[in-house]
Design an enzyme around this catalytic site. Structure first.
Site, PDB file in Angstrom:
ATOM      1  N   HIS A 166       0.838  -1.201   0.000  1.00 30.44           N
ATOM      2  CA  HIS A 166       0.000   0.000   0.000  1.00 30.44           C
ATOM      3  C   HIS A 166       0.873   1.252   0.000  1.00 30.44           C
ATOM      4  O   HIS A 166       2.079   1.191   0.227  1.00 30.44           O
ATOM      5  CB  HIS A 166      -0.927   0.026   1.222  1.00 30.44           C
TER       6      HIS A 166
ATOM      7  N   LYS B  20      -0.744   4.898   4.486  1.00 32.53           N
ATOM      8  CA  LYS B  20      -1.609   3.935   5.177  1.00 32.53           C
ATOM      9  C   LYS B  20      -1.095   3.704   6.587  1.00 32.53           C
ATOM     10  O   LYS B  20       0.064   3.357   6.793  1.00 32.53           O
ATOM     11  CB  LYS B  20      -1.691   2.613   4.415  1.00 32.53           C
TER      12      LYS B  20
END
Length: 233
Positions: free
Chosen positions: A131, A135
């Protein structure tokens, strides 16, 4: 439909754009905890806030009789408590670790593959998720859902981040700039490897799925999942 956005970061802004394109109105844009009286302006709430605000936001919706969907991860130790409050308030609640239609189809593929491979103990399974660097939680909620599905359909007893025991699934979490989300399940034996992979190209899929879920849950009562929204299973 009048929508309250609980969490107005990058995802909230993407949801706003898609919701308006689909003819909806955003009546609340909240970056923190929402006041219950403000929620009365909305037909439905979409929560993509932060772990520390999610539980209060979600239960505030129950008390205001506003259906709520949530994609916030990192607060799930209180999920059972939220469900009980929802039931006591005769509310409407849908939590998903990932609202992408493609990911929810991937969940079904993952579950079925785990069932198929379970009798063949020579295969060892691991999960990798990648990600963007903003995040906050690791592993992702999607990776945890994938691991839990495999555990429910195999001899594995749990999962661990980075270092896993013999009866556990190893999850590797990587953070790379501008990666919306990639999840790979790998089954390795001495002679071959079987992999399934989902790669998101943007936040659009997550946001569209959230708006579709909000449209679906309006005027319904109960606890739901994306399987209900998509009529899967």
């Amino acid at each position: 439909m009048k929508i309250a956005l609980l969490g107005y970061g990058k995802m909230g802004k993407t949801i706003e754009k898609i919701a308006i394109e689909r003819g909806h109105e955003i009546v609340i844009r909240s970056t923190g905890n929402i006041k219950e009286q403000d929620l009365l302006l909305a037909d439905v709430a979409i929560d993509f806030s932060v772990p520390t605000a999610a539980f209060e936001n979600i239960t505030g919706c129950f008390k205001s009789k506003v259906p709520v969907i949530s994609g916030t991860t990192g607060w799930l130790e209180d999920y059972g408590k939220a469900v009980e409050i929802c039931k006591s308030e005769d509310g409407s609640f849908l939590y998903a670790s990932n609202f992408s239609i493609g990911v929810n189809l991937f969940f079904e593929l993952n579950r079925n593959l785990a069932k198929l491979i379970s009798p063949f103990r020579e295969y060892e399974v691991d999960i990798e998720e990648i990600h963007h660097t903003q995040k906050l939680d690791a592993p992702s909620g999607t990776a945890i859902t994938l691991a839990e599905q495999i555990i429910d359909n195999s001899s594995k007893k749990g999962w661990q981040l980075d270092n896993a025991g013999e009866d556990e699934i190893k999850i590797t979490a990587k953070r790379i700039e501008d990666v919306p989300g990639t999840h790979t399940i790998s089954y390795r034996s001495p002679v071959d490897t079987i992999e399934i992979k989902h790669t998101a190209h943007s936040r659009q899929g997550f946001a569209l799925g959230a708006v579709i879920a909000a449209e679906w849950i309006k005027d319904k009562k109960g606890i739901f999942t994306m399987k209900d929204v998509l009529s899967i299973g």
